[in-house]
Design a protein around this motif. Structure first.
Motif, PDB file in Angstrom:
ATOM      1  N   GLY A   2      18.880  46.350  44.589  1.00 34.43           N
ATOM      2  CA  GLY A   2      19.152  46.227  43.320  1.00 34.43           C
ATOM      3  C   GLY A   2      18.270  45.934  42.228  1.00 34.43           C
ATOM      4  O   GLY A   2      17.267  46.787  41.850  1.00 34.43           O
ATOM      5  N   LYS A   3      18.380  46.570  40.767  1.00 27.87           N
ATOM      6  CA  LYS A   3      17.932  46.702  39.350  1.00 27.87           C
ATOM      7  C   LYS A   3      16.612  45.523  39.494  1.00 27.87           C
ATOM      8  O   LYS A   3      15.873  45.511  39.353  1.00 27.87           O
ATOM      9  N   PHE A   4      17.455  44.111  39.895  1.00 21.53           N
ATOM     10  CA  PHE A   4      15.897  43.192  39.449  1.00 21.53           C
ATOM     11  C   PHE A   4      15.034  42.294  40.409  1.00 21.53           C
ATOM     12  O   PHE A   4      14.671  41.869  40.624  1.00 21.53           O
ATOM     13  N   GLU A   5      15.862  43.045  41.248  1.00 25.45           N
ATOM     14  CA  GLU A   5      15.462  42.744  42.963  1.00 25.45           C
ATOM     15  C   GLU A   5      14.115  41.827  43.040  1.00 25.45           C
ATOM     16  O   GLU A   5      13.618  41.079  43.872  1.00 25.45           O
ATOM     17  N   GLN A   6      13.090  43.032  42.489  1.00 24.08           N
ATOM     18  CA  GLN A   6      12.028  42.821  42.785  1.00 24.08           C
ATOM     19  C   GLN A   6      11.916  42.124  41.174  1.00 24.08           C
ATOM     20  O   GLN A   6      10.147  41.153  41.378  1.00 24.08           O
ATOM     21  N   GLN A   7      11.737  41.487  40.748  1.00 27.99           N
ATOM     22  CA  GLN A   7      11.750  40.479  39.724  1.00 27.99           C
ATOM     23  C   GLN A   7      11.826  38.969  40.579  1.00 27.99           C
ATOM     24  O   GLN A   7      12.401  38.718  40.663  1.00 27.99           O
ATOM     25  N   THR A   8      11.130  37.987  39.929  1.00 28.13           N
ATOM     26  CA  THR A   8      11.103  36.977  40.514  1.00 28.13           C
ATOM     27  C   THR A   8      12.344  36.128  39.507  1.00 28.13           C
ATOM     28  O   THR A   8      12.438  37.229  38.097  1.00 28.13           O
ATOM     29  N   LYS A  12      13.197  37.550  35.460  1.00 22.74           N
ATOM     30  CA  LYS A  12      14.616  37.445  34.358  1.00 22.74           C
ATOM     31  C   LYS A  12      14.782  36.613  33.511  1.00 22.74           C
ATOM     32  O   LYS A  12      15.842  37.300  33.419  1.00 22.74           O
ATOM     33  N   ASN A  13      14.524  36.103  33.265  1.00 25.42           N
ATOM     34  CA  ASN A  13      14.159  35.557  32.060  1.00 25.42           C
ATOM     35  C   ASN A  13      13.759  36.176  31.021  1.00 25.42           C
ATOM     36  O   ASN A  13      13.148  36.321  30.251  1.00 25.42           O
ATOM     37  N   LEU A  14      15.053  37.025  30.491  1.00 25.54           N
ATOM     38  CA  LEU A  14      14.393  38.354  29.715  1.00 25.54           C
ATOM     39  C   LEU A  14      13.358  38.144  28.671  1.00 25.54           C
ATOM     40  O   LEU A  14      12.805  38.627  28.048  1.00 25.54           O
ATOM     41  N   THR A  15      14.176  36.762  27.789  1.00 32.04           N
ATOM     42  CA  THR A  15      14.147  36.332  26.857  1.00 32.04           C
ATOM     43  C   THR A  15      11.850  36.222  26.798  1.00 32.04           C
ATOM     44  O   THR A  15      11.323  36.023  25.604  1.00 32.04           O
ATOM     45  N   ASP A  16      11.078  35.640  27.522  1.00 31.23           N
ATOM     46  CA  ASP A  16      10.044  34.931  28.366  1.00 31.23           C
ATOM     47  C   ASP A  16       9.546  36.030  29.234  1.00 31.23           C
ATOM     48  O   ASP A  16       8.905  35.355  29.746  1.00 31.23           O
ATOM     49  N   ILE A 123       7.381  42.650  36.402  1.00 28.27           N
ATOM     50  CA  ILE A 123       8.384  44.289  36.044  1.00 28.27           C
ATOM     51  C   ILE A 123       8.916  43.094  35.124  1.00 28.27           C
ATOM     52  O   ILE A 123      10.250  42.548  34.944  1.00 28.27           O
ATOM     53  N   PHE A 124       8.360  44.032  34.263  1.00 26.30           N
ATOM     54  CA  PHE A 124       9.743  43.704  32.526  1.00 26.30           C
ATOM     55  C   PHE A 124      11.183  44.348  32.763  1.00 26.30           C
ATOM     56  O   PHE A 124      12.413  43.623  31.629  1.00 26.30           O
ATOM     57  N   ASN A 125      10.993  45.695  33.063  1.00 33.79           N
ATOM     58  CA  ASN A 125      12.215  45.807  33.270  1.00 33.79           C
ATOM     59  C   ASN A 125      12.415  47.549  34.414  1.00 33.79           C
ATOM     60  O   ASN A 125      11.012  48.116  34.659  1.00 33.79           O
ATOM     61  N   ALA A 126      13.375  46.859  35.253  1.00 32.23           N
ATOM     62  CA  ALA A 126      13.382  48.320  35.829  1.00 32.23           C
ATOM     63  C   ALA A 126      14.088  49.764  35.289  1.00 32.23           C
ATOM     64  O   ALA A 126      14.221  49.266  34.293  1.00 32.23           O
ATOM     65  N   SER A 127      14.503  50.526  36.030  1.00 36.00           N
ATOM     66  CA  SER A 127      14.706  52.179  35.610  1.00 36.00           C
ATOM     67  C   SER A 127      15.641  52.774  36.325  1.00 36.00           C
ATOM     68  O   SER A 127      15.373  52.336  37.401  1.00 36.00           O
ATOM     69  N   GLN A 128      16.545  53.113  35.983  1.00 41.61           N
ATOM     70  CA  GLN A 128      17.525  54.376  36.432  1.00 41.61           C
ATOM     71  C   GLN A 128      16.281  55.411  37.419  1.00 41.61           C
ATOM     72  O   GLN A 128      15.694  55.492  36.464  1.00 41.61           O
TER      73      GLN A 128
END
Ligand code: ASP
Length: 618
Positions: A2-8, A12-16, A123-128
């Motif tokens: 999944g796109k964000f699976e590697q993020q803690t 996932k709290n994109l604001t911070d 990880i700020f963001n995943a990518s296709q």
């Protein structure tokens, strides 16, 4: 995955996501002087190599790439997290810079001596998975590149091109500012100024049925600024021309636009030479020799067949009409009888061309309207050529002398109108120059001067301006303007660099009578002139200083400075050859209500399907 699976969950709290992290360095700027420093980097995953206990990530930002190492023995959690990294993920890395172990340095990379040993990864963001790898070497269809322009622009070459473009723009500003030029903006919504192309029109909602034109150039405004007393003007300005596009043309492009009062041709030329010296020195470290040489338009056409000669190599065109004046060869007889010419070029030591390759040259010149290409190979016992039997030994001998031909040279002839012969041979010369690697890697500038002011247009059955209608005739030619307008030369100049016209300008008509006379010779009656350029004619009556200027193709200049093949590679968001932006899909249909407001109705039956693709190279 999944796109964000590697993020803690925190990530996932994109604001911070940044938290307390502040960038200390750009990836591409690090080198051995940074060894032992702790750095914080932001960027994209360019490549990941997983060797089990060690993961290597090539991390990229606009300055370049650096190798980041995730070592499971040093930091297990971070190493584990790095397992999930994929191409084009956006990350932050905190780590220490160290020398790469012996034997693992990469001399091709600026940062190739060092690596960053990661102690933290966010990880700020995943990518296709990107549709093409973000690398310079990849040959990707241009329409795919343009559709995903944000990915294409991440490629190091395009990043460097746009960084260079920025530098060039800053140096232009510095140079002109130092010389007392003022940067003054001119309108985008304006009245049509002719530069020989079709206008882009913008309907006026407040004035139904009336249109603005997007400027083909700020020509009249910069002249008016001289009348207003600003004395020295420049602008890095967008211009719009709706014309058929080629690799060095775009519907919207950028000019370095310049105008000066109380100047003659040489003054404008010296200022622009100084600009070139400044730009080449500051952005490329190259010293140019000035003044640049000058060549008349006629000489350029005679010797190179084109008005923007590439003077980096010889193989010039030679007029051999005189030799064949009394020839028995029918083809030459006929052409010369009708006032045409026979022109030739000599390809030195050209033994390698097969018959098939020579035939291909015939196809090449046909595209320029030439009906045929005659060839001859010089041998010890005379010529080998399909037409040799029609020529006398004297004729052949004279041709050899005039072309300084020797054994094994290939002679190519075109017999046609001088226009076709010049165009076809001139372009053939360039084609052969490239094919045979005759063009050295140099920068060679040349001014082209003494252009005709007007030329007769057979389709329109009238004279048209060679530059634009505001160009002044040479003083000594003014008397000819009435009787023989075609013979009048202009105070105009083009600057050519390596076969590209990078700039063009002129001294202008500052006297109203002369301007009116030129309009008249262009077939524009008093009334039409008043309707189209009344404001200029009126302004010319209120104290107009003598003035002149030039405009430089900023995109073309950048294309040459960055050694790119197309101006699309130096423009952030270019359009295709069909004038389409593949990323945004402009131009597009609009809401019928918008049209209604503008009092515009689309004619029934107009095909509204758009063309696709880049049009030239897929
Ligand atoms: N306006 C002209 C052009 O855009 C340049 C000039 O004459 O200054 O080509």
């Amino acid at each position: 995955m999944g796109k964000f699976e590697q993020q803690t969950s925190e990530e996932k709290n994109l604001t911070d996501l940044l938290g307390d992290l502040k960038r200390t360095d750009y990836c591409g700027n690090l080198d051995s002087k940074d060894i032992s420093r702790e750095v914080t980097l932001f960027g994209w995953v360019s490549r990941r190599r997983d060797l089990g206990g060690l993961i290597f990530v090539e991390m990229r930002d606009r300055q370049g790439t650096v190798q980041v190492v995730f070592n499971s023995e040093l930091n297990r959690a971070v190493h584990e997290k790095a397992q999930g990294l994929r191409s084009e993920y956006v990350i932050a890395v905190v780590g220490r810079v160290s020398l790469r172990p012996e034997g693992t340095a990469n001399p091709k990379l600026k940062t190739g001596q060092i690596e960053v040993s990661a102690s933290e990864l966010r990880i700020f963001n995943a990518s296709q998975n990107p549709p093409f790898p973000i690398e310079d070497e990849e040959q990707v269809a241009e329409n795919v590149r343009l559709k995903y322009r944000y990915l294409d622009l991440r490629r190091p070459k395009l990043q460097q091109n746009l960084i260079l473009r920025h530098r060039v723009a800053q140096e232009v500003r510095k140079y002109f500012d130092r010389l007392g030029f003022l940067e003054i903006e001119t309108p985008m919504l304006t009245k049509s100024t002719p530069e020989g192309a079709r206008d882009y029109l913008v309907p006026s909602r407040l004035n139904p049925g009336h249109f603005y034109a997007l400027p083909q150039s700020p020509q009249l405004f910069k002249q008016i600024l001289m009348i207003a007393g600003f004395d020295r003007y420049f602008q890095i300005v967008r211009c719009f021309r709706d014309e058929d596009l080629r690799s060095d043309r775009q519907p919207e492009f950028t000019q370095i636009d310049v105008e000066m009062s109380f100047v003659q041709v040489g003054d404008v030329q010296r200022i622009m030479e100084g600009l070139m010296v400044h730009i080449f020195k500051e952005t490329k470290g190259i010293d140019l020799q000035i003044p640049f040489p000058s060549m008349s338009y006629i000489e350029a056409m005679e010797r190179y067949g084109v008005d923007k000669p590439d003077i980096r190599f010889g193989m010039e065109l030679v007029d051999v009409s005189g030799i064949f004046r009394h020839s028995n060869f029918k083809v030459f007889q006929e052409v010369l009888g009708k006032g045409g010419t026979v022109k030739a070029l000599c390809v030195k030591g050209c033994t390698s061309f097969s018959r098939k390759e020579i035939d291909e040259l015939t196809t090449f010149v046909a595209a320029y309207g030439a009906k045929g290409l005659l060839w001859a190979r010089v041998g010890v016992d005379g010529w080998q050529s399909p037409v040799q039997k029609y020529l006398t030994p004297e004729e052949m001998g004279e041709v050899e002398r005039k072309l300084a031909a020797a054994k094994d040279d290939l002679l190519l002839f075109i017999a046609d109108t001088s226009k076709v012969a010049n165009q076809a041979l001139g372009n053939l010369r360039l084609h052969l120059g490239e094919k045979l690697h005759l063009i050295p890697d140099l920068y060679r500038f040349v001014w082209i001067v003494d252009f005709p002011l007007l030329e007769y247009d057979e389709t329109e059955k009238r004279y048209v301006a060679v530059h634009h209608p505001f160009t002044a005739p040479r003083d000594e030619d003014i008397p000819k303007l009435k009787e023989a307008p075609g013979e009048v030369k202009a105070k105009a100049y083009d600057l050519v660099l390596n076969g590209n016209e990078i700039g063009g300008g002129s001294i202008r008509n500052h006297l109203r009578e002369i301007q009116s006379l030129v309009f008249e010779k262009l077939g524009m009656g008093e009334e039409e002139a008043r309707e189209r350029f009344g404001f200029l004619l009126e302004a010319l009556e209120y104290g107009t200083p003598p003035h002149g200027g030039i405009a430089f193709g900023f995109d073309r200049l950048n294309m040459i400075l960055s050694a790119s093949d197309s101006i699309r590679d130096v423009i952030a968001f270019p359009k295709t050859q069909k004038a389409i932006c593949l990323m945004t899909d402009a131009p597009s249909r609009v809401d019928p209500r918008q049209l209604e407001e503008l009092s515009i109705r689309i004619k029934s039956g107009v095909a509204t399907n758009k063309a696709e693709g880049t049009g030239d190279r897929a």
